[in-house]
Design an enzyme around this catalytic site. Structure first.
Site, PDB file in Angstrom:
ATOM      1  N   GLU B  52       5.917  -4.268   1.799  1.00 51.83           N
ATOM      2  CA  GLU B  52       5.587  -4.349   0.367  1.00 51.83           C
ATOM      3  C   GLU B  52       6.431  -3.402  -0.485  1.00 51.83           C
ATOM      4  O   GLU B  52       6.745  -3.692  -1.632  1.00 51.83           O
ATOM      5  CB  GLU B  52       4.105  -4.075   0.126  1.00 51.83           C
ATOM      6  CG  GLU B  52       3.181  -5.214   0.544  1.00 51.83           C
ATOM      7  CD  GLU B  52       2.778  -5.153   2.004  1.00 51.83           C
ATOM      8  OE1 GLU B  52       3.318  -4.299   2.738  1.00 51.83           O
ATOM      9  OE2 GLU B  52       1.919  -5.960   2.424  1.00 51.83           O
ATOM     10  N   PHE B 114     -13.471  -4.584   4.708  1.00 48.93           N
ATOM     11  CA  PHE B 114     -12.193  -4.666   5.400  1.00 48.93           C
ATOM     12  C   PHE B 114     -11.054  -4.788   4.373  1.00 48.93           C
ATOM     13  O   PHE B 114     -11.114  -5.616   3.475  1.00 48.93           O
ATOM     14  CB  PHE B 114     -12.172  -5.867   6.350  1.00 48.93           C
ATOM     15  CG  PHE B 114     -10.852  -6.041   7.044  1.00 48.93           C
ATOM     16  CD1 PHE B 114     -10.379  -5.053   7.910  1.00 48.93           C
ATOM     17  CD2 PHE B 114     -10.063  -7.152   6.814  1.00 48.93           C
ATOM     18  CE1 PHE B 114      -9.141  -5.191   8.534  1.00 48.93           C
ATOM     19  CE2 PHE B 114      -8.830  -7.294   7.442  1.00 48.93           C
ATOM     20  CZ  PHE B 114      -8.366  -6.310   8.306  1.00 48.93           C
ATOM     21  N   GLN B 115     -10.057  -3.950   4.506  1.00 46.26           N
ATOM     22  CA  GLN B 115      -8.901  -3.903   3.602  1.00 46.26           C
ATOM     23  C   GLN B 115      -9.300  -3.677   2.147  1.00 46.26           C
ATOM     24  O   GLN B 115      -8.639  -4.166   1.232  1.00 46.26           O
ATOM     25  CB  GLN B 115      -8.041  -5.162   3.758  1.00 46.26           C
ATOM     26  CG  GLN B 115      -7.432  -5.229   5.167  1.00 46.26           C
ATOM     27  CD  GLN B 115      -6.280  -6.190   5.276  1.00 46.26           C
ATOM     28  OE1 GLN B 115      -6.252  -7.217   4.617  1.00 46.26           O
ATOM     29  NE2 GLN B 115      -5.316  -5.863   6.143  1.00 46.26           N
ATOM     30  N   LYS B 164     -10.993 -11.614  -4.562  1.00 49.08           N
ATOM     31  CA  LYS B 164     -10.803 -12.945  -3.993  1.00 49.08           C
ATOM     32  C   LYS B 164     -11.751 -13.980  -4.608  1.00 49.08           C
ATOM     33  O   LYS B 164     -11.372 -15.131  -4.817  1.00 49.08           O
ATOM     34  CB  LYS B 164     -10.996 -12.871  -2.471  1.00 49.08           C
ATOM     35  CG  LYS B 164     -10.415 -14.066  -1.740  1.00 49.08           C
ATOM     36  CD  LYS B 164     -10.423 -13.867  -0.243  1.00 49.08           C
ATOM     37  CE  LYS B 164      -9.859 -15.096   0.460  1.00 49.08           C
ATOM     38  NZ  LYS B 164      -9.894 -14.956   1.925  1.00 49.08           N
ATOM     39  N   MET B 482      22.498  15.479   1.402  1.00 51.79           N
ATOM     40  CA  MET B 482      22.159  16.223   0.193  1.00 51.79           C
ATOM     41  C   MET B 482      21.279  17.427   0.529  1.00 51.79           C
ATOM     42  O   MET B 482      21.460  18.516  -0.037  1.00 51.79           O
ATOM     43  CB  MET B 482      21.448  15.298  -0.799  1.00 51.79           C
ATOM     44  CG  MET B 482      21.206  15.907  -2.148  1.00 51.79           C
ATOM     45  SD  MET B 482      22.719  16.510  -2.893  1.00 51.79           S
ATOM     46  CE  MET B 482      23.178  15.160  -3.963  1.00 51.79           C
TER      47      MET B 482
END
Ligand SMILES: Cc1ncc(C[n+]2csc(CCOP(=O)(O)OP(=O)(O)O)c2C)c(N)n1
Ligand SMILES: [Mg+2]
Lengths: 186, 584
Positions: B52, B114-115, B164, B482
Site C-alpha cells: 500500500e 478483525f482488521q 463495509k 548520506m
C-alpha cells in the site's frame, strides 16, 4: 577526521538547528473558535496543540447553535507572540473551523469560569468557610452536617483565590469548567 | 440518471464524475464490494501495487507529474496503516491525494474487530482532512468535498474511511453539480496594495533575489510561465528549493541553481548577501535557512504564499502577500509594467558581478579519474545523454537525491518528483510507476541509492504487470551514503550501521522480475550502458557501482549560516578520511 571544529554542546552536532526555546516573552491569550460540530473536530483542535507543542491552559467546548451544528471552543493558551500568531493560523487551516478570535488583542472582553468546591469540617472552620463563601458570592448548592458544596462563577483569578482560602478549611474536592469568554459591547 | 445505488457503485460514479482515470490500490475484505464494482466497469483503470505504501507514492508521482489529484483505494486495518507514510509525505510536500480506505461495518466499530483500526484517528495529523462516512446518503457528497479540499488552497492528502455496510447499502447519489456552496474557499487573489508595495521594492532593490518553491509548481503551469516572464523582465537572479526545480528553467539566464543545505554556493551566498528576498511559494524550511538568527541579515523579506500559516512561521516577513502564486504573479507583473518596468539597473549590474564571482568558485567541480565512477559523473553523463528527451525524473532519498538536484537540469515544471519534506526512502520506485502511468510514452528515470531502492523494490512487480518502462538508475555506493557522510563529518568517522552487507545482485534481481538488468563499474563503459538502458523497451534495473566514500558538497552544516558552506575540493577529495572539505 572532522574538519568542522564544532564546539562541544553546539547545535551543529545535530541534524537540526537547536535554539533556546525560552528566548522570548511568554504571553497568555484567550481564543474563541467557531467550529462545525462534527465527529472528531475537538480531536483536531487538541491534536494540533499537542502535535505542534503548543500549550493549553484551559479549554471549554459546547454546541451553541443546534440548527447549524456549530460549537464554540474557548482556549486559553500561552506562547511568544510569534507562537500565538502561528496557533491562530494553524487553527484557521482546520477545515471545520470557521472563525478564530483572539479576544486578548481584539479589545475588552469578559471571561468567566464556573467552579464547585467540596469543603468538609465542623465548628469554627465550617462557619469561617461559609462566611468567606458569602464574601466571594459563592452559593451553597449542597450541604450536610459535615460538608458544603460551594458553586461560584467568576474570573479564574477569583476562583484561584477562593480555592486558596478553602484549602486550610477542609477543601476536599474541586471541579472547574475552564474559561468561557466573550468580547464586550455590541 | 438513476440516483439510487449502492455505496460501492456510488464510489465509482463519484470518481468518474471527478474525471478520475486511474486508481492505485490493493484489495482486502473491507473493500470487496468496491473491487466488485471495479470489475464491472471499464472507465477507471485500477493499478494493483505490491504494497500500500507503493500505491500512495505512485499516486503522488501521478499527481505531481500531471497536476491532477492522485487516487488510492486500500483496505481497512493494515491496508490503512500502510498508507500512513505516503499520507505524511503528501502532506509535507502539499500533494493532492484522495485516499479511500475500507473499514469494518459500522456496527462493529469499536469492538477490535478483525482488521479494525481507528483510521481517521491515526491519519488525522497526516491528512489535510479526513472523514468516516457512516451513511451511504452522505458518501458521494463527501467524496466530492474530498476532491475539492485536496486540490484547492494549499493542496494535500485527504482520506475517506468507508465501512463495509455503507458500501453495501443503497442510498441517493449526489452529483458534483448538486453540491451546496463549499465551506472551504481559500483566498486566491493577493492584496493589491501589498503587491504594489512589492513592485516598489523591486524597483529600488540593489541585491534582489527570487527564492521560489513547490508552491509555484502547485499553482499550475501558468504560474511557472509568469515567474519566467517576471524574472527575465526584471533581470533578478532566481534560486529554488528542491520542490520548486523546473518552475524557472535551469537553462535560463538568471538561474542560480538550488539553494539550501546542499544547494549551490552562488545561490546561498546570494541569499545571504541579498537586500530583498522575494519568497514565492516556499516555506523557509530548516534545510533552506541554515541558522535562523543569521539568515539573510540585510534583506527585506517578502513572502507570497496561499497558506497563512506559512507566513512568519520561521522567518518574519516584512511584507506578506497571501494568495495563489499564479494570481499574485499576474497582478505583480501588471502593476510593475504599468509603473514603467523599472529596476535599479546599475545596482543590479553590480549585484550580478558579485554573483559571477561566486559562480566562478565552481562549487560543483569534481574530478573523475581512475577506474571508479564518481556519482556526479554518472549523473552528468545521464544528463548529457537524455537532455533532449521528454524526460521525467523521480528520486529516492540520500546523497544521490541531492546530486540529482545538482547535476540534472530541469527546464520544465512537474518533471522532478522527489520526497522533499518527509525525506522518504522508498519514494522513488513507486513514484516512477505513477509517473509512467500518466505519461506512457515518456522516459521516466528513478535516481536511486541502493539502500532506498530496497525499501520498495517489490513495485518492480507492478512495473512488469503493467509494462511500465521506468528505468531504475541506482547509484550503488554500498553505503547509506548520506548518513555515512554525517558520521564522517560529525561523529569522527564512527560508521555505525551505515554499511549494508549482503546486497542483492541487482542484475539477477532484474532477471527474477523478468526485466533487464545492467551493471556498470568502469567509467569508460558508462555511456554505452546508459544508451543500452535508454534503448530497452521495458523496465530496467541499472546498477551503477560508484565511489563508496564520496561526499555530497557543497554543504551547509546544520546550525551554520548560508555563508559558511563546506566545499568539496576537487583536488584533495580522493584522500579518504580527509574528504577535502574546507570551511569557507
Ligand atoms: C524511511 C527512511 N528511513 C531512514 C532515513 C534516513 N536516511 C536518510 S538518507 C539515508 C541513506 C540512504 O542511502 P541510499 O539510498 O543508499 O542513498 P545514498 O545516500 O547512499 O545515495 C538514510 C538511512 C530516511 N530518510 N527514510
Ligand atoms: Mg547508497
Amino acid at each position: 577526521m572532522s574538519v568542522l571544529n564544532i564546539k562541544k554542546g553546539s547545535s551543529a552536532h545535530s541534524a537540526y538547528d537547536l535554539k533556546d526555546p525560552n528566548s522570548m516573552v511568554i504571553e497568555s491569550h484567550t481564543l474563541t473558535i467557531l467550529v462545525d460540530n462534527e465527529a472528531g473536530v475537538l480531536a483536531r483542535v487538541i491534536g494540533l496543540f499537542s502535535g505542534r507543542g503548543y500549550n493549553i491552559e484551559s479549554l471549554t467546548v459546547a454546541e451553541i447553535n443546534g440548527e447549524y451544528h456549530q460549537s464554540r471552543i474557548t482556549i486559553v493558551t500561552t506562547g511568544t507572540p510569534q507562537v500565538i500568531e502561528q496557533i491562530k493560523a494553524q487553527l484557521g487551516r482546520i477545515i471545520p473551523v470557521h472563525k478564530v478570535h483572539d479576544l486578548t488583542v481584539e479589545g475588552p472582553y469578559v471571561e468567566r469560569e464556573l467552579a464547585m468546591f467540596k469543603v468538609s469540617g465542623t465548628g469554627d472552620q465550617r462557619v469561617e468557610a461559609l462566611r468567606l463563601a458569602d464574601i466571594f458570592r459563592a452559593n451553597v448548592v449542597d450541604s450536610t452536617l459535615e460538608s458544603f458544596v460551594f458553586e461560584m462563577t467568576g474570573k479564574s483569578e477569583k476562583i484561584d483565590a477562593f480555592a486558596e482560602l478553602m484549602r486550610p478549611l477542609g477543601l476536599q474536592e474541586t471541579a472547574r469548567t475552564g474559561v468561557a469568554a466573550m468580547a464586550r459591547g455590541a | 440518471m438513476e440516483r439510487q445505488m449502492s455505496g460501492a457503485k456510488m464510489i465509482i460514479q463519484a470518481l468518474k464524475d471527478q474525471d478520475v482515470e486511474v486508481v492505485f490500490g490493493y484489495p482486502g475484505g473491507a473493500v470487496l464490494p468496491i473491487y466488485d464494482e471495479i470489475f464491472l466497469q471499464n472507465d477507471i483503470r485500477h493499478i494493483l501495487v505490491r504494497h500500500e505504501q507503493g500505491a500512495l507514492h505512485a499516486a503522488e508521482g501521478y499527481a505531481r507529474s500531471t497536476g491532477k489529484p492522485g487516487v488510492v483505494l486500500v483496505t481497512s486495518g493494515p491496508g490503512a496503516t500502510n498508507a500512513v507514510t505516503g499520507l505524511t509525505d503528501a502532506l509535507l510536500d502539499s500533494i493532492p491525494l484522495v485516499v479511500l480506505t475500507g473499514q469494518v461495518p459500522t456496527f462493529m466499530i469499536g469492538n477490535d474487530a478483525f482488521q479494525e483500526a481507528d483510521t481517521v484517528g491515526i491519519t488525522r495529523p497526516c491528512t489535510k482532512h479526513n472523514w468516516l462516512v457512516k451513511d451511504t446518503n452522505d458518501l458521494a457528497a463527501t467524496i466530492h468535498e474530498g476532491f475539492h479540499i485536496a486540490t484547492s488552497g494549499r493542496p494535500g492528502p485527504v482520506l475517506i474511511d468507508i465501512p463495509k455496510d455503507v458500501q453495501f447499502a443503497d442510498g441517493t447519489y449526489t452529483p458534483p453539480t448538486d453540491m451546496a456552496k463549499n465551506r472551504y474557499n481559500p483566498v486566491v487573489k493577493g492584496d493589491i496594495e501589498k503587491i504594489t508595495a512589492l513592485a516598489e521594492l523591486i524597483e529600488r532593490a540593489e541585491k534582489p533575489i527570487f527564492y521560489t518553491g513547490g508552491g509555484v509548481i502547485n499553482s499550475g503551469v501558468g504560474a511557472s510561465q509568469l515567474l519566467r516572464e517576471l524574472t527575465d523582465a526584471t533581470g533578478i537572479p532566481i534560486t529554488s528549493t528542491l520542490m520548486g526545480l523546473g518552475a524557472y528553467p535551469a537553462s535560463g539566464e538568471n538561474w542560480l541553481g538550488m539553494l539550501g543545505m546542499h544547494g549551490l554556493y552562488e545561490a546561498n551566498m546570494a541569499m545571504h548577501g541579498s537586500d530583498l528576498i522575494i519568497c514565492v511559494g516556499a516555506r523557509f524550511d530548516d534545510r533552506i535557512t541554515g541558522r535562523v538568527e543569521d539568515f539573510a541579515p540585510d534583506a527585506n523579506i517578502v513572502h507570497i504564499d496561499i497558506d497563512p500559516s506559512s507566513i512568519n512561521k520561521i522567518i518574519p516577513a516584512d511584507l506578506a502577500i497571501i494568495g495563489d502564486v499564479g494570481h499574485v504573479l499576474e497582478d505583480l507583473l501588471k502593476v510593475w509594467k504599468s509603473r514603467g518596468r523599472k529596476t535599479n539597473k546599475p545596482a543590479l549590474k553590480k549585484w550580478w558581478g558579485q554573483i559571477d564571482e561566486w559562480k566562478a568558485r565552481k562549487c560543483l567541480a569534481y574530478t573523475q579519474k581512475g577506474k571508479i565512477i564518481k556519482p556526479q559523473y554518472a549523473l552528468e553523463r545521464l544528463q548529457a545523454l537524455t537532455q533532449d528527451m521528454d524526460r521525467y525524473i523521480t528520486t529516492e532519498v540520500g546523497q544521490h537525491q541531492m546530486w540529482a538536484a545538482q547535476y540534472l537540469k530541469f527546464d520544465e515544471p512537474n518533471r522532478l518528483m522527489t520526497s522533499g519534506g518527509l525525506g522518504t526512502m522508498g519514494y522513488g520506485t513507486p513514484s516512477s510507476m505513477g509517473v509512467q502511468m500518466a505519461h506512457p510514452d515518456s522516459l521516466v528515470i528513478n535516481i536511486a541509492g541502493e539502500g532506498s531502492w530496497l525499501m520498495n523494490m517489490q513495485e518492480m512487480g507492478t512495473a512488469m504487470q503493467y509494462r511500465l518502462r521506468t528505468k531504475q538508475f541506482i547509484l550503488n555506493n554500498e553505503r547509506l551514503g548520506m548518513v555515512r557522510q554525517w558520521q564522517e563529518l560529525l561523529h569522527n568517522e564512527r560508521y555505525s550501521e551505515t554499511w549494508q552487507e549482503a546486497l542483492p545482485d541487482f542484475v539477477k534481481l532484474a532477471d527474477a522480475f523478468g526485466c533487464k538488468g545492467i551493471r556498470v563499474s568502469d567509467p569508460d563503459d558508462l555511456d554505452d550502458a546508459i544508451k543500452d538502458m535508454l534503448a530497452y523497451d521495458g523496465p530496467v534495473i541499472f546498477d551503477c557501482l560508484v565511489e563508496k566514500h564520496e561526499n555530497c558538497f557543497p554543504m551547509i552544516p546544520s546550525g551554520a549560516p548560508h555563508n559558511e558552506m563546506l566545499m568539496g575540493d576537487a583536488n584533495t577529495q580522493d584522500a579518504i578520511g580527509d574528504s577535502g572539505a574546507v570551511l569557507v
